[in-house]
Design a protein around this motif. Structure first.
Motif, PDB file in Angstrom:
ATOM      1  N   THR A  20      16.839   9.813 -13.648  1.00 49.59           N
ATOM      2  CA  THR A  20      15.870   9.653 -14.730  1.00 49.59           C
ATOM      3  C   THR A  20      16.602   9.200 -15.994  1.00 49.59           C
ATOM      4  O   THR A  20      17.591   9.828 -16.387  1.00 49.59           O
ATOM      5  CB  THR A  20      15.152  10.992 -15.010  1.00 49.59           C
ATOM      6  OG1 THR A  20      14.640  11.510 -13.780  1.00 49.59           O
ATOM      7  CG2 THR A  20      14.036  10.814 -16.011  1.00 49.59           C
ATOM      8  N   PRO A  21      16.163   8.117 -16.637  1.00 51.41           N
ATOM      9  CA  PRO A  21      16.823   7.689 -17.873  1.00 51.41           C
ATOM     10  C   PRO A  21      16.855   8.835 -18.892  1.00 51.41           C
ATOM     11  O   PRO A  21      15.884   9.600 -18.996  1.00 51.41           O
ATOM     12  CB  PRO A  21      15.952   6.532 -18.364  1.00 51.41           C
ATOM     13  CG  PRO A  21      15.297   6.017 -17.119  1.00 51.41           C
ATOM     14  CD  PRO A  21      15.052   7.237 -16.274  1.00 51.41           C
ATOM     15  N   PRO A  22      17.948   8.970 -19.628  1.00 53.87           N
ATOM     16  CA  PRO A  22      18.059  10.109 -20.549  1.00 53.87           C
ATOM     17  C   PRO A  22      16.943  10.155 -21.588  1.00 53.87           C
ATOM     18  O   PRO A  22      16.479  11.240 -21.943  1.00 53.87           O
ATOM     19  CB  PRO A  22      19.436   9.941 -21.193  1.00 53.87           C
ATOM     20  CG  PRO A  22      19.838   8.534 -20.929  1.00 53.87           C
ATOM     21  CD  PRO A  22      19.129   8.105 -19.691  1.00 53.87           C
ATOM     22  N   ASP A  23      16.490   9.009 -22.066  1.00 54.93           N
ATOM     23  CA  ASP A  23      15.394   8.997 -23.043  1.00 54.93           C
ATOM     24  C   ASP A  23      14.116   9.574 -22.446  1.00 54.93           C
ATOM     25  O   ASP A  23      13.308  10.171 -23.143  1.00 54.93           O
ATOM     26  CB  ASP A  23      15.111   7.572 -23.521  1.00 54.93           C
ATOM     27  CG  ASP A  23      16.289   6.936 -24.227  1.00 54.93           C
ATOM     28  OD1 ASP A  23      17.198   7.666 -24.667  1.00 54.93           O
ATOM     29  OD2 ASP A  23      16.316   5.699 -24.334  1.00 54.93           O
ATOM     30  N   VAL A  24      13.931   9.391 -21.153  1.00 55.46           N
ATOM     31  CA  VAL A  24      12.741   9.878 -20.448  1.00 55.46           C
ATOM     32  C   VAL A  24      12.907  11.349 -20.079  1.00 55.46           C
ATOM     33  O   VAL A  24      11.962  12.141 -20.183  1.00 55.46           O
ATOM     34  CB  VAL A  24      12.470   9.029 -19.185  1.00 55.46           C
ATOM     35  CG1 VAL A  24      11.310   9.589 -18.384  1.00 55.46           C
ATOM     36  CG2 VAL A  24      12.250   7.567 -19.559  1.00 55.46           C
ATOM     37  N   ALA A  25      14.086  11.730 -19.660  1.00 53.84           N
ATOM     38  CA  ALA A  25      14.337  13.095 -19.187  1.00 53.84           C
ATOM     39  C   ALA A  25      13.991  14.146 -20.236  1.00 53.84           C
ATOM     40  O   ALA A  25      13.565  15.252 -19.893  1.00 53.84           O
ATOM     41  CB  ALA A  25      15.793  13.238 -18.752  1.00 53.84           C
ATOM     42  N   TRP A  26      14.147  13.798 -21.506  1.00 50.10           N
ATOM     43  CA  TRP A  26      13.832  14.763 -22.561  1.00 50.10           C
ATOM     44  C   TRP A  26      12.337  15.057 -22.659  1.00 50.10           C
ATOM     45  O   TRP A  26      11.927  15.994 -23.333  1.00 50.10           O
ATOM     46  CB  TRP A  26      14.404  14.292 -23.902  1.00 50.10           C
ATOM     47  CG  TRP A  26      15.856  14.598 -23.977  1.00 50.10           C
ATOM     48  CD1 TRP A  26      16.897  13.756 -23.672  1.00 50.10           C
ATOM     49  CD2 TRP A  26      16.446  15.847 -24.322  1.00 50.10           C
ATOM     50  NE1 TRP A  26      18.093  14.414 -23.819  1.00 50.10           N
ATOM     51  CE2 TRP A  26      17.850  15.701 -24.219  1.00 50.10           C
ATOM     52  CE3 TRP A  26      15.937  17.081 -24.705  1.00 50.10           C
ATOM     53  CZ2 TRP A  26      18.738  16.739 -24.485  1.00 50.10           C
ATOM     54  CZ3 TRP A  26      16.822  18.122 -24.979  1.00 50.10           C
ATOM     55  CH2 TRP A  26      18.196  17.937 -24.866  1.00 50.10           C
TER      56      TRP A  26
END
Length: 180
Positions: A20-26
């Motif tokens: 999962t892209p880090p920007d999305v994971a948050w």
């Protein structure tokens, strides 16, 4: 990070289509039970909440195979600048005396103060996301199995592509994760 018992080994590529892209994971804290989310909440009045929170993270990490064969996992680390706050995945490993919920949060690396955790971890194979988030009177350690199938995360990824200008490496990573 060594003061909190976490060793950062190397940055993880943004264009990894599995993780999962880090920007999305948050956005994982917005996932509900329909995403398979499993919560373990700890009240601020519980004197043992730090130890219990750390134990819950480790139990979830072991149960859901967060660690690879070498004992590593991915940790989202913010690299805030005044005009460009971003998160990146780093391959990491816990070391002796680790404390994500207490010292990690207190150091403002994995949260916003002692017992106020805010962090996201992910398996390198993309199969599980385990995070911690603080609320008004408690904090939660939670699991999102199969994050690539979580509708909340997929919507978040699509919104990031549509609504905000993103550097090309971040757009590419999000697009690949969505299968576009």
């Amino acid at each position: 990070m060594s003061a909190v018992g976490v060793e950062l080994l190397r940055p993880w590529p943004l264009d990894d289509a599995v993780v999962t892209p880090p920007d999305v994971a948050w956005s994982a804290s917005a996932c509900g039970r329909e995403s398979g989310r499993i919560d373990h909440a700890f009240d601020d009045t519980d004197a043992d909440r730090i130890a219990k929170g750390n134990a819950a993270w480790l139990a979830a990490a072991e149960r859901f195979a967060l660690f690879d064969a070498a004992g590593t996992f991915l940790l989202s680390v913010a690299t805030d600048t005044d005009d460009d706050p971003r998160s990146w995945w780093f391959q990491a490993r816990v070391t002796g005396g680790w404390d994500l919920i207490g010292r990690g949060a207190e150091a403002r690396v994995l949260g916003h103060g002692w017992g106020v955790p805010a962090f996201v971890t992910h398996s390198a194979d993309g199969n599980v996301l385990i995070a911690a988030s603080a609320y008004e009177t408690c904090f939660s350690v939670f699991v999102v199995p199969a994050p690539s199938r979580a509708s909340v995360l997929r919507r978040s990824a699509a919104q990031l592509l549509d609504a905000t200008p993103r550097p090309s490496d971040r757009r590419s990573g999000i697009s690949r994760w969505l299968g576009l």
